[in-house]
Design a protein around this motif. Structure first.
Motif, PDB file in Angstrom:
ATOM      1  N   GLN A  14       0.774  -1.352   0.064  1.00 17.33           N
ATOM      2  CA  GLN A  14      -0.043   0.047   0.038  1.00 17.33           C
ATOM      3  C   GLN A  14       0.813   1.173  -0.148  1.00 17.33           C
ATOM      4  OE1 GLN A  14      -0.955  -2.616   2.269  1.00 17.33           O
ATOM      5  NE2 GLN A  14      -2.105  -3.197   0.438  1.00 17.33           N
ATOM      6  N   VAL A  15       1.884   1.211  -0.940  1.00 16.11           N
ATOM      7  CA  VAL A  15       2.747   2.485  -1.075  1.00 16.11           C
ATOM      8  C   VAL A  15       2.020   3.419  -1.940  1.00 16.11           C
ATOM      9  CG1 VAL A  15       4.914   3.267  -1.858  1.00 16.11           C
ATOM     10  CG2 VAL A  15       4.861   1.101  -0.545  1.00 16.11           C
ATOM     11  N   PRO A  16       1.881   4.556  -1.299  1.00 11.02           N
ATOM     12  CA  PRO A  16       1.130   5.577  -2.401  1.00 11.02           C
ATOM     13  C   PRO A  16       2.225   5.927  -3.583  1.00 11.02           C
ATOM     14  CG  PRO A  16       1.898   6.676  -0.382  1.00 11.02           C
ATOM     15  CD  PRO A  16       1.999   5.245  -0.263  1.00 11.02           C
ATOM     16  N   GLU A  34       5.326  -5.577 -12.170  1.00  7.40           N
ATOM     17  CA  GLU A  34       6.407  -5.244 -12.014  1.00  7.40           C
ATOM     18  C   GLU A  34       6.785  -3.760 -11.759  1.00  7.40           C
ATOM     19  OE1 GLU A  34      10.548  -6.050 -12.256  1.00  7.40           O
ATOM     20  OE2 GLU A  34       8.929  -7.578 -12.623  1.00  7.40           O
ATOM     21  N   LEU A  35       5.955  -2.739 -12.269  1.00 11.13           N
ATOM     22  CA  LEU A  35       6.019  -1.471 -11.902  1.00 11.13           C
ATOM     23  C   LEU A  35       5.757  -1.276 -10.296  1.00 11.13           C
ATOM     24  CD1 LEU A  35       6.127   1.610 -12.683  1.00 11.13           C
ATOM     25  CD2 LEU A  35       3.866   1.506 -12.446  1.00 11.13           C
ATOM     26  N   VAL A  39       8.180   0.471  -7.430  1.00  8.87           N
ATOM     27  CA  VAL A  39       8.026   1.444  -6.696  1.00  8.87           C
ATOM     28  C   VAL A  39       8.126   0.892  -5.105  1.00  8.87           C
ATOM     29  CG1 VAL A  39       5.765   2.647  -5.541  1.00  8.87           C
ATOM     30  CG2 VAL A  39       6.176   2.534  -8.030  1.00  8.87           C
ATOM     31  N   GLU A  40       7.927  -0.089  -4.740  1.00  6.20           N
ATOM     32  CA  GLU A  40       7.975  -0.666  -3.369  1.00  6.20           C
ATOM     33  C   GLU A  40       9.382  -0.898  -3.117  1.00  6.20           C
ATOM     34  OE1 GLU A  40       3.820  -2.929  -2.677  1.00  6.20           O
ATOM     35  OE2 GLU A  40       5.484  -4.289  -3.270  1.00  6.20           O
ATOM     36  N   TYR A  46      14.605   3.918   0.212  1.00  2.13           N
ATOM     37  CA  TYR A  46      14.622   5.141   0.728  1.00  2.13           C
ATOM     38  C   TYR A  46      14.252   5.208   2.160  1.00  2.13           C
ATOM     39  CZ  TYR A  46      12.349   9.759   2.137  1.00  2.13           C
ATOM     40  OH  TYR A  46      11.961  10.903   2.823  1.00  2.13           O
ATOM     41  N   ILE A  47      13.562   4.558   2.787  1.00  5.21           N
ATOM     42  CA  ILE A  47      13.225   4.062   4.152  1.00  5.21           C
ATOM     43  C   ILE A  47      14.480   3.911   4.618  1.00  5.21           C
ATOM     44  CG2 ILE A  47      12.066   2.957   5.953  1.00  5.21           C
ATOM     45  CD1 ILE A  47      10.282   5.042   4.701  1.00  5.21           C
TER      46      ILE A  47
END
Length: 75
Positions: A14-16, A34-35, A39-40, A46-47
């Motif tokens: 559930q990453v926006p 895949e996209l 994103v995840e 980043y985190i």
């Protein structure tokens, strides 16, 4: 409207993220999965980087406090 204006979330974490109005025409099935993996992965990277920087900053502050306290006690 131009740009990425439609809000979405990855199915797994559930990453926006934001996409353009024609997104669903271009990304379906395996391409969408895949996209969203990308994103995840970017989000996790980043985190992890943010956590590492925060840990380094905290360790630096502790080190400076310890040095300052040591110098103060000598006087």
């Amino acid at each position: 409207s131009i740009g990425h204006v439609v809000s979405r979330e990855t199915e797994n974490l559930q990453v926006p993220y934001y996409v353009d109005k024609n997104f669903e025409k271009n990304y379906q099935g395996a391409e969408l999965q895949e996209l969203e993996k990308t994103v995840e992965k970017d989000y996790i990277d980043y985190i992890q980087t943010s956590c590492w920087k925060e840990k380094q900053q905290t360790e630096l502050e502790i080190m400076f406090f310890t040095i300052f306290k040591s110098l103060k006690n000598k006087n």
